[in-house]
Design a protein around this motif. Structure first.
Motif, mmCIF file in Angstrom:
data_model
loop_
_atom_site.group_PDB
_atom_site.id
_atom_site.type_symbol
_atom_site.label_atom_id
_atom_site.label_comp_id
_atom_site.label_asym_id
_atom_site.label_seq_id
_atom_site.Cartn_x
_atom_site.Cartn_y
_atom_site.Cartn_z
ATOM 1 N N PRO A 142 0.831 -1.207 0.000
ATOM 2 C CA PRO A 142 0.000 0.000 0.000
ATOM 3 C C PRO A 142 0.870 1.264 0.000
ATOM 4 C CG PRO A 142 -0.818 -1.572 1.620
ATOM 5 C CD PRO A 142 0.495 -2.101 1.131
ATOM 6 N N PRO A 143 0.455 2.308 -0.732
ATOM 7 C CA PRO A 143 1.268 3.533 -0.820
ATOM 8 C C PRO A 143 1.643 4.118 0.536
ATOM 9 C CG PRO A 143 -0.493 3.590 -2.441
ATOM 10 C CD PRO A 143 -0.743 2.381 -1.599
ATOM 11 N N ASP A 144 0.741 4.056 1.517
ATOM 12 C CA ASP A 144 1.036 4.645 2.831
ATOM 13 C C ASP A 144 2.136 3.889 3.574
ATOM 14 O OD1 ASP A 144 -0.857 6.564 2.362
ATOM 15 O OD2 ASP A 144 -2.395 5.663 3.643
ATOM 16 N N ASP A 145 2.392 2.652 3.169
ATOM 17 C CA ASP A 145 3.438 1.856 3.819
ATOM 18 C C ASP A 145 4.778 1.959 3.107
ATOM 19 O OD1 ASP A 145 1.532 1.014 5.614
ATOM 20 O OD2 ASP A 145 1.161 -0.901 4.605
ATOM 21 N N LEU A 146 4.835 2.749 2.041
ATOM 22 C CA LEU A 146 6.041 2.827 1.227
ATOM 23 C C LEU A 146 6.859 4.071 1.540
ATOM 24 C CD1 LEU A 146 4.876 1.803 -2.366
ATOM 25 C CD2 LEU A 146 6.627 0.654 -0.999
ATOM 26 N N LEU A 147 8.158 3.909 1.538
ATOM 27 C CA LEU A 147 9.097 5.025 1.500
ATOM 28 C C LEU A 147 9.674 5.062 0.084
ATOM 29 C CD1 LEU A 147 10.996 4.307 4.829
ATOM 30 C CD2 LEU A 147 9.489 6.263 4.415
ATOM 31 N N LEU A 148 9.555 6.194 -0.592
ATOM 32 C CA LEU A 148 10.004 6.290 -1.978
ATOM 33 C C LEU A 148 11.070 7.367 -2.121
ATOM 34 C CD1 LEU A 148 6.635 6.119 -3.974
ATOM 35 C CD2 LEU A 148 8.223 4.254 -3.486
ATOM 36 N N ARG A 149 12.034 7.080 -2.974
ATOM 37 C CA ARG A 149 13.019 8.074 -3.394
ATOM 38 C C ARG A 149 13.018 8.144 -4.913
ATOM 39 N NH1 ARG A 149 18.510 7.034 0.238
ATOM 40 N NH2 ARG A 149 17.604 7.498 2.295
ATOM 41 N N HIS A 150 13.166 9.352 -5.440
ATOM 42 C CA HIS A 150 13.140 9.556 -6.880
ATOM 43 C C HIS A 150 14.457 10.163 -7.366
ATOM 44 C CE1 HIS A 150 8.883 9.588 -5.641
ATOM 45 N NE2 HIS A 150 8.667 9.011 -6.808
ATOM 46 N N PHE A 235 12.210 -4.618 -1.161
ATOM 47 C CA PHE A 235 12.362 -3.305 -1.779
ATOM 48 C C PHE A 235 11.874 -3.388 -3.220
ATOM 49 C CE2 PHE A 235 15.969 -5.242 -3.667
ATOM 50 C CZ PHE A 235 16.498 -4.417 -4.663
ATOM 51 N N CYS A 236 11.733 -2.244 -3.846
ATOM 52 C CA CYS A 236 11.325 -2.190 -5.254
ATOM 53 C C CYS A 236 12.154 -1.145 -5.977
ATOM 54 C CB CYS A 236 9.832 -1.871 -5.380
ATOM 55 S SG CYS A 236 9.376 -0.229 -4.754
ATOM 56 N N TRP A 237 12.206 -1.306 -7.269
ATOM 57 C CA TRP A 237 12.953 -0.358 -8.119
ATOM 58 C C TRP A 237 12.216 -0.254 -9.451
ATOM 59 C CZ3 TRP A 237 16.967 2.991 -7.763
ATOM 60 C CH2 TRP A 237 17.616 3.389 -8.930
ATOM 61 N N ALA A 257 10.906 1.112 -0.333
ATOM 62 C CA ALA A 257 11.028 0.079 0.697
ATOM 63 C C ALA A 257 9.813 0.182 1.601
ATOM 64 C CB ALA A 257 12.306 0.253 1.511
ATOM 65 N N ARG A 258 9.490 -0.919 2.264
ATOM 66 C CA ARG A 258 8.376 -0.919 3.215
ATOM 67 C C ARG A 258 8.804 -0.183 4.485
ATOM 68 N NH1 ARG A 258 4.193 -4.763 3.341
ATOM 69 N NH2 ARG A 258 5.469 -6.151 2.060
ATOM 70 N N ARG A 259 7.971 0.741 4.906
ATOM 71 C CA ARG A 259 8.251 1.520 6.111
ATOM 72 C C ARG A 259 8.200 0.624 7.356
ATOM 73 N NH1 ARG A 259 7.200 6.970 6.242
ATOM 74 N NH2 ARG A 259 5.843 6.702 4.407
ATOM 75 N N ALA A 260 9.115 0.836 8.285
ATOM 76 C CA ALA A 260 9.060 0.101 9.554
ATOM 77 C C ALA A 260 7.721 0.364 10.221
ATOM 78 C CB ALA A 260 10.208 0.525 10.462
ATOM 79 N N GLU A 261 7.149 -0.642 10.848
ATOM 80 C CA GLU A 261 5.812 -0.536 11.413
ATOM 81 C C GLU A 261 5.730 0.632 12.396
ATOM 82 O OE1 GLU A 261 2.457 -3.370 13.581
ATOM 83 O OE2 GLU A 261 4.368 -4.214 12.894
ATOM 84 N N ASP A 269 15.419 2.566 8.376
ATOM 85 C CA ASP A 269 14.785 2.671 7.056
ATOM 86 C C ASP A 269 15.682 3.448 6.093
ATOM 87 O OD1 ASP A 269 12.556 1.300 7.925
ATOM 88 O OD2 ASP A 269 11.340 3.098 8.247
ATOM 89 N N ALA A 270 16.191 4.583 6.560
ATOM 90 C CA ALA A 270 17.039 5.414 5.700
ATOM 91 C C ALA A 270 18.330 4.683 5.329
ATOM 92 C CB ALA A 270 17.356 6.732 6.402
ATOM 93 N N ALA A 271 18.896 3.962 6.281
ATOM 94 C CA ALA A 271 20.135 3.231 5.993
ATOM 95 C C ALA A 271 19.896 2.137 4.960
ATOM 96 C CB ALA A 271 20.689 2.635 7.289
ATOM 97 N N PHE A 272 18.749 1.450 5.061
ATOM 98 C CA PHE A 272 18.451 0.414 4.074
ATOM 99 C C PHE A 272 18.241 1.020 2.688
ATOM 100 C CE2 PHE A 272 15.366 -2.155 1.686
ATOM 101 C CZ PHE A 272 16.119 -3.311 1.527
#
Length: 336
Positions: A142-150, A235-237, A257-261, A269-272
């Motif tokens: 789900p989008p709310d559980d994702l951390l995205l970088r562009h 993770f996804c790419w 990546a999936r956000r930590a709960e 999360d940032a390190a991963f």
């Protein structure tokens, strides 16, 4: 499979005035706040991307006013209408002209080409066609559980399908990147395809010992989606490329990546994300010197090229069109 030629040349984008019917990235969602219009070079021409003042969906229309050809990206947005700066003609999200600047009646044929558009993964997309043949590939989180970088790079002298072809070139993972496949694995034997996508599972170890267990796919000819795990963490790419003009594309990358709960460990999360970005951008850095100088001409293909050969045939068969050609062209329209 013994050495054999492909059988027919792979068509370059823009050949005979047509392009692959695929989804292409035009801008990041963050670049298009409410009431903003942007211009983008696309399919050998120019489009305007705008969002109404109320913050509704992004719209993509041909970039030149139907009146005298002014570039609409130097205009503005009034309410939900795109306004030409030159003489005040206004257009709705579907491309129809709704008013002239003088108040005179709108000519019956005054409209822009309206591209099918989507907004997902933080990107505004347009489809080359009147109707999409398939959708922008989604993600299983789900989008709310994702951390995205562009990441967005400058234009590159390659067609989108040529970058996508690297995914289907199993040899290049082993030889150029020096990855090790799992014993007994050969992705060439695991390719699955639909009318508008192709992919396979890829399980490998990087030279520095990191473990990747992935599903890699091409959607259309311009979108690469990878989902799976890096050392056990999901993770996804996504790599998506816009056809700017023949032989030139602009790359967009999305790392997720999936956000930590509960957002419990933002530092982890940032390190991963940093680590996953290092793996993916390291592969890109390995590929870039070849891709930026490649005179791609499939010659004799061997048994190890089975997945690549299948993808190149897929590109040859993929639908091509350019219904917006006259609307987005910088050239004067054909005489009526």
């Amino acid at each position: 499979m013994s050495a054999r030629p492909l059988g027919r040349p792979v068509p370059g984008e823009g050949l005979d005035g047509t392009y692959s019917q695929s989804w292409f990235p035009l801008c990041l969602s963050t670049e298009l706040p409410p009431g903003r219009v942007l211009g983008a070079d696309f399919l050998g021409g120019r489009v305007a991307v705008f969002r109404g003042a109320a913050g509704g969906p992004a719209r993509v229309v041909s970039g030149y006013c139907a009146h005298l050809g002014a570039d609409l990206s130097v205009g503005d947005v009034e309410g939900e209408r795109l306004r030409c700066r030159y003489h005040g003609w206004r257009y709705d999200g579907g491309g129809a002209c709704t008013a002239t600047g003088t108040g005179e009646p709108v000519p019956p044929r005054a409209r822009l080409f309206s591209f099918p558009s989507r907004e997902s993964h933080g990107i505004v997309w347009a489809f080359n066609g009147r109707r999409p043949l398939f959708d922008v590939p989604g993600l299983p989180v789900p989008p709310d559980d994702l951390l995205l970088r562009h990441t967005v790079l400058d234009e590159a002298p390659v067609d989108p399908w040529l970058v996508a072809a690297q995914t289907m070139d199993v040899q290049h993972f082993l030889l150029q990147h020096e990855f090790a496949l799992d014993d007994g694995d050969d992705p060439n034997d695991a390719v699955t395809a639909t009318a508008h996508s192709m992919g396979y599972p890829l399980r490998l170890t990087t030279p520095d010992g990191q473990r990747l267990d992935l599903r890699v796919e091409i959607h259309g000819t311009s979108v690469f989606r990878q989902t799976g795990t890096l050392d056990g963490r999901w993770f996804c790419w996504l790599t998506a490329l816009r056809s700017v003009r023949p032989g030139v594309s602009r790359p967009y990358f999305v790392l997720g990546a999936r956000r930590a709960e509960g957002g419990a460990d933002e530092a982890a999360d940032a390190a991963f994300l940093d680590r996953a970005m290092g793996v993916m951008m390291g592969m890109l850095a390995d590929d870039a010197p070849v891709l930026l100088s490649l005179h791609f001409r499939p010659g004799l293909l061997t048994r190890s090229d089975r997945a690549l050969a299948r993808f190149l045939e897929y590109v040859c068969r993929h639908p091509r069109a350019h219904p917006a050609r006259e609307d987005i062209s910088r050239e004067p329209p054909s005489p009526v």
